[in-house]
Design an enzyme around this catalytic site. Sequence first.
Site, mmCIF file in Angstrom:
data_model
loop_
_atom_site.group_PDB
_atom_site.id
_atom_site.type_symbol
_atom_site.label_atom_id
_atom_site.label_comp_id
_atom_site.label_asym_id
_atom_site.label_seq_id
_atom_site.Cartn_x
_atom_site.Cartn_y
_atom_site.Cartn_z
ATOM 1 N N GLY A 1 0.867 -1.183 -0.050
ATOM 2 C CA GLY A 1 -0.009 0.026 -0.097
ATOM 3 C C GLY A 1 0.984 1.112 0.058
ATOM 4 N N CYS B 1 5.264 -6.220 1.753
ATOM 5 C CA CYS B 1 5.476 -4.910 1.532
ATOM 6 C C CYS B 1 4.989 -4.209 2.952
ATOM 7 C CB CYS B 1 5.473 -4.191 0.476
ATOM 8 S SG CYS B 1 6.164 -2.761 0.027
ATOM 9 N N TYR B 2 4.066 -3.286 2.354
ATOM 10 C CA TYR B 2 3.318 -2.703 3.695
ATOM 11 C C TYR B 2 2.611 -3.591 4.452
ATOM 12 C CZ TYR B 2 -0.346 0.340 6.172
ATOM 13 O OH TYR B 2 -1.112 0.984 6.973
ATOM 14 N N HIS C 1 8.163 -7.686 -3.902
ATOM 15 C CA HIS C 1 7.005 -7.920 -4.506
ATOM 16 C C HIS C 1 6.856 -9.153 -5.169
ATOM 17 C CE1 HIS C 1 4.592 -4.267 -3.238
ATOM 18 N NE2 HIS C 1 5.862 -3.806 -3.372
ATOM 19 N N GLU D 1 4.723 -10.718 -6.514
ATOM 20 C CA GLU D 1 3.447 -11.040 -7.581
ATOM 21 C C GLU D 1 3.707 -10.290 -8.953
ATOM 22 O OE1 GLU D 1 2.602 -6.940 -5.039
ATOM 23 O OE2 GLU D 1 3.515 -9.154 -4.920
ATOM 24 N N ASP E 1 -15.854 -10.662 -23.199
ATOM 25 C CA ASP E 1 -17.102 -10.892 -21.881
ATOM 26 C C ASP E 1 -18.483 -11.472 -22.210
ATOM 27 O OD1 ASP E 1 -14.592 -10.088 -20.495
ATOM 28 O OD2 ASP E 1 -15.249 -8.076 -20.258
ATOM 29 N N LYS F 1 -10.109 -11.275 -15.596
ATOM 30 C CA LYS F 1 -9.926 -11.234 -17.201
ATOM 31 C C LYS F 1 -9.446 -12.540 -17.914
ATOM 32 C CE LYS F 1 -11.314 -8.804 -20.962
ATOM 33 N NZ LYS F 1 -12.493 -8.341 -21.212
#
Length: 517
Positions: A58, A85-86, A172, A174, A231, A373
């Site tokens: 964050g 992280c945060y 991070h 991710e 979609d 997605k």
Amino acid sequence: MVDTQGELILILDFGSQYAQLIARRVRENGVYSILARPNLPAEEIRRLHPKGLIFTGGPASVYEPNAPRCDPAVLELGVPILGICYGMQIACQLLGCRIDQAENREYGRAKVDILQADGLLAHLPSSMPVWMSHGDQVRDLHDDLVALATTPTCPFAAVRHKRYPLYGVQFHPEVTHTPHGNQVFANFLYDICHCSGQWQMGSFIEQTVEQVAGRVGTSDRVICGLSGGVDSAVVAALLGKAIGDRLACIFVDNGLLRKNERQLVESTFLEHFHVDLRVVDAADQFLSRLAGVDDPQEKRRIIGHEFIAAFKGAAKTIPNARFLAQGTLYPDVIESGKALAGEAANIKLHHNVGGLPAELGFELIEPLRMLLKDEVRQVGTLLGLPEKMVWRHPFPGPGLAVRCLGAITRQRLDILRDADEIVLEELTAAGLYRKTSQVFAVLLPVRSVGVMGDGRTYENVCAIRAVETSDFMTADWSRLPYELLAVMSSRIINEVRGINRVVYDISSKPPATIEWE
């Protein structure tokens, strides 16, 4: 509801720009995940029975008065926690550690040295590249915490608690800039949370088909608004599998479509899926209402109003229509403030079928509302949708109206369609369509002087826009090869009458947006 075989990873979002990416990484490992606001009470978390918790990063500092915080009782639940992280800093602060500004901030690539190569950091190289993005860091560890990794300027790059199943990483895992980040998630999910990985798209399709069939029954019908995008196409294919000919699809041809888009939709859903498809030919009414309008917001308002009118007219011809199917995705739910994460991310309202109002009187069916997605594309592939439809780049709701800048005429739309087709043809031929996120042509309200055949021309300017992004919230312009751009430009100028100059947009989002209007 989604059947997750009892496996859920709850992600407490402290405002991270990577929150949805974390959810995506977890799901890619076969475990279902959802985002929640950071202050979700511990008792509510307990009722959800998560296999594990992830605290995101964050932008705030944990020592600021109004910094987002979690319920301290979360640490007492006995549920494994991974702080990123945060998220690592807030967990360590709750345990009594001191967090303040680092002497040396770390932004970008760094190298971590692993001190304990087991548990969270098992199966990793002893020294590996990671992505850092922090100005604060944990300054001291008390006796209950152990350092797992370090960098030259961050002595506690990863930690674990001796008694609680709590782990933290300052980097991070991710993002793709941390090459071994997926192994960190796999270690947390399987070795620490003991997940079995039952979240699969094939199972999702089976469950959704059964749920939709049960809800709709045997006499009612469902209407689905087809837009030509992935979609709504996946929704239509999924419902067609569930209820067959009791699905009726409405496709409104507003005269603002890409070249041959109507033909693609008709051939796919009439010939391949044998769906009851109602095509509304409304180009004349849309274009007459848009004549002389150059303000982009007014264009959107007119198009939304006309779409609703056209859709309502078609819907009245379908007997026993009780349900309306929409292609709402999980990011839409989050941004609309309708998820557990709603308080943290109330960005905008989404109306996925052209802004259809509630007073139409239908019950909503949103089979994709918990999918990201990439997962929607997986479902489309498994259902047998054509690759060119599954992997189509996003297209704005108002269509070419917001890519044909200034006043709209049939002639200018035809010029734009021809230019756009060339851009996409050459991009595909170069093998770069799937490697870019969104690429298209824009017709500018500008004319420029040119020379063709020793004669003076005064014609339109075409811009090419190409971006790369993982979430469409931020985007960088694509570095397409000069040779490819040269071919695109040459073909457009030579083959599209009305264009004599091509420019390339090298703006990132922010400060620009992806679309021009």
